[in-house]
Scaffold this active site. Structure first.
Site, PDB file in Angstrom:
ATOM      1  N   LEU A   1       0.873  -1.165   0.000  1.00  0.00           N
ATOM      2  CA  LEU A   1       0.000   0.000   0.000  1.00  0.00           C
ATOM      3  C   LEU A   1       0.911   1.215   0.000  1.00  0.00           C
ATOM      4  O   LEU A   1       1.911   1.245   0.712  1.00  0.00           O
ATOM      5  CB  LEU A   1      -0.880  -0.023   1.256  1.00  0.00           C
ATOM      6  CG  LEU A   1      -2.168   0.807   1.263  1.00  0.00           C
ATOM      7  CD1 LEU A   1      -3.105   0.348   0.153  1.00  0.00           C
ATOM      8  CD2 LEU A   1      -2.861   0.660   2.617  1.00  0.00           C
ATOM      9  N   ASP A   2       0.581   2.207  -0.813  1.00  0.00           N
ATOM     10  CA  ASP A   2       1.404   3.413  -0.877  1.00  0.00           C
ATOM     11  C   ASP A   2       1.652   3.986   0.512  1.00  0.00           C
ATOM     12  O   ASP A   2       0.773   3.928   1.383  1.00  0.00           O
ATOM     13  CB  ASP A   2       0.722   4.491  -1.728  1.00  0.00           C
ATOM     14  CG  ASP A   2       0.843   4.229  -3.217  1.00  0.00           C
ATOM     15  OD1 ASP A   2       1.605   3.337  -3.600  1.00  0.00           O
ATOM     16  OD2 ASP A   2       0.154   4.931  -3.991  1.00  0.00           O
ATOM     17  N   ARG A   3       2.807   4.569   0.699  1.00  0.00           N
ATOM     18  CA  ARG A   3       3.169   5.150   2.001  1.00  0.00           C
ATOM     19  C   ARG A   3       2.147   6.194   2.453  1.00  0.00           C
ATOM     20  O   ARG A   3       1.815   6.281   3.638  1.00  0.00           O
ATOM     21  CB  ARG A   3       4.561   5.800   1.903  1.00  0.00           C
ATOM     22  CG  ARG A   3       5.089   6.341   3.223  1.00  0.00           C
ATOM     23  CD  ARG A   3       6.468   6.943   3.048  1.00  0.00           C
ATOM     24  NE  ARG A   3       6.428   8.185   2.300  1.00  0.00           N
ATOM     25  CZ  ARG A   3       6.251   9.385   2.848  1.00  0.00           C
ATOM     26  NH1 ARG A   3       6.094   9.510   4.157  1.00  0.00           N
ATOM     27  NH2 ARG A   3       6.229  10.470   2.098  1.00  0.00           N
TER      28      ARG A   3
END
Length: 316
Positions: free
Chosen positions: A144-146
């Site tokens: 999951l994107d930061r």
């Protein structure tokens, strides 16, 4: 056909929940020594590699230090720990939603990367979970994107990781996201957005280009307010990099707090956790490939711009 020899186990333990770097020396005779290859491969600062050899930090499969003048041997494995960059602690809890002998599902906060990469190493969900749960073999089944908060699936047993990763590869996981973005009464929703998205290495943003669609997102408006904000349900049918952010921007309603779309903004200082991207991985549903159990998980987080826009905008 020549069989490739198996990778030996790491002779070095993890450090702060982070695995050592493993390098397999490639075929070729361009390098006379192991040191010469690592100097070229790592592109580290002057003297860094020499310092690692001098301190005995580069080891072979037997755990013994490899000398700087060790002859280059194609196929040889070496291990070492990189010195982690200085990282600002991400001061938000990592909530465990579910844990059993096969998987761990967590509710990740904004600003915490999923796995070590680049300047984010120890301050990542994977490293923190390994330390906090005492499970050094924990691995990520997906990312999951930061800047995105919400549900992430990790695996407990390395030999089972591939089965869970296959679920995501074969699109057998139903993912649902929530976003806060401007409300446009002229935007006809719900709709399914299809386009071709390309993300080039080294370029911050992805872009839509002509060609066969490789990205599909179902976009629904679930609520809107008099202040011009809308709450959206996003159901991706594919998993291209920045897909949801690109599609919302293309619709003319970019997600609040997005530093890349519609325009790339100046980087914020390390430790600045104000105005998080208003995107949340809300639901995760799948049939467990190991146990056959039907899993349905829901994030308990809320998006700050929807619950209190003034506080979110003020960075409080």
């Amino acid at each position: 056909m020549r069989r490739r020899r198996p990778t030996p186990p790491s002779p070095l333990p993890q450090r702060d929940g982070v695995d050592p770097v493993r390098v397999r020396l490639p075929a070729g005779t361009r390098w006379a020594t192991v040191r010469e290859h690592l100097v070229q491969r790592l592109s580290a600062g002057p003297g860094v590699v020499d310092g690692m050899f001098a301190a005995g930090l580069v080891v072979g499969a037997d755990g013994r230090a490899v000398p700087a003048d060790a002859p280059y041997a194609p196929g040889m494995f070496v291990w070492f720990h990189r010195e982690p960059p200085a990282e600002a602690p991400v001061p938000f809890p990592l909530e465990v939603v579910h844990r059993d002998e096969h998987i761990v599902v967590v509710d990740k906060p904004h600003f915490l990367a999923t796995t070590p990469r680049g300047s984010h190493v120890t301050q990542t969900a994977l490293a923190r979970l390994r330390r906090e749960l005492g499970v050094p073999e924990l691995g990520a089944a997906h990312r999951l994107d930061r800047l995105t908060a919400g549900l992430v699936l990790f695996t407990v047993r390395p030999e089972e990781r591939g089965a869970y990763q296959t679920l995501f590869r074969d699109r057998l996981v139903r993912k649902e996201y929530e976003a806060v973005a401007p409300y446009d009464p002229a935007l006809d929703l719900p709709r399914t957005v299809r386009s071709r998205i390309v993300k080039e290495r080294g370029v911050l943003t992805a872009e839509e280009v002509e060609g066969e669609p490789n990205a599909l997102t179902r976009v629904e408006l679930t609520a809107h307010r008099a202040d011009g904000l809308g709450r959206y349900r996003l159901v991706p049918g594919t998993g291209q990099t920045h897909q949801l952010r690109v599609h919302m921007n293309a619709l003319g309603v970019p997600i609040l707090g997005d530093p890349l779309y519609p325009e790339v903004t100046a980087p914020v200082p390390a430790g600045d956790f104000r105005r998080p991207l208003q995107l949340l991985a809300r639901k995760l549903e799948f049939t467990d490939p190991v146990t056959g159990v039907e899993h349905r998980f829901t994030s308990g987080r809320t998006l700050a711009a929807w619950s209190s826009y003034e506080e979110w905008a003020a960075g409080q």
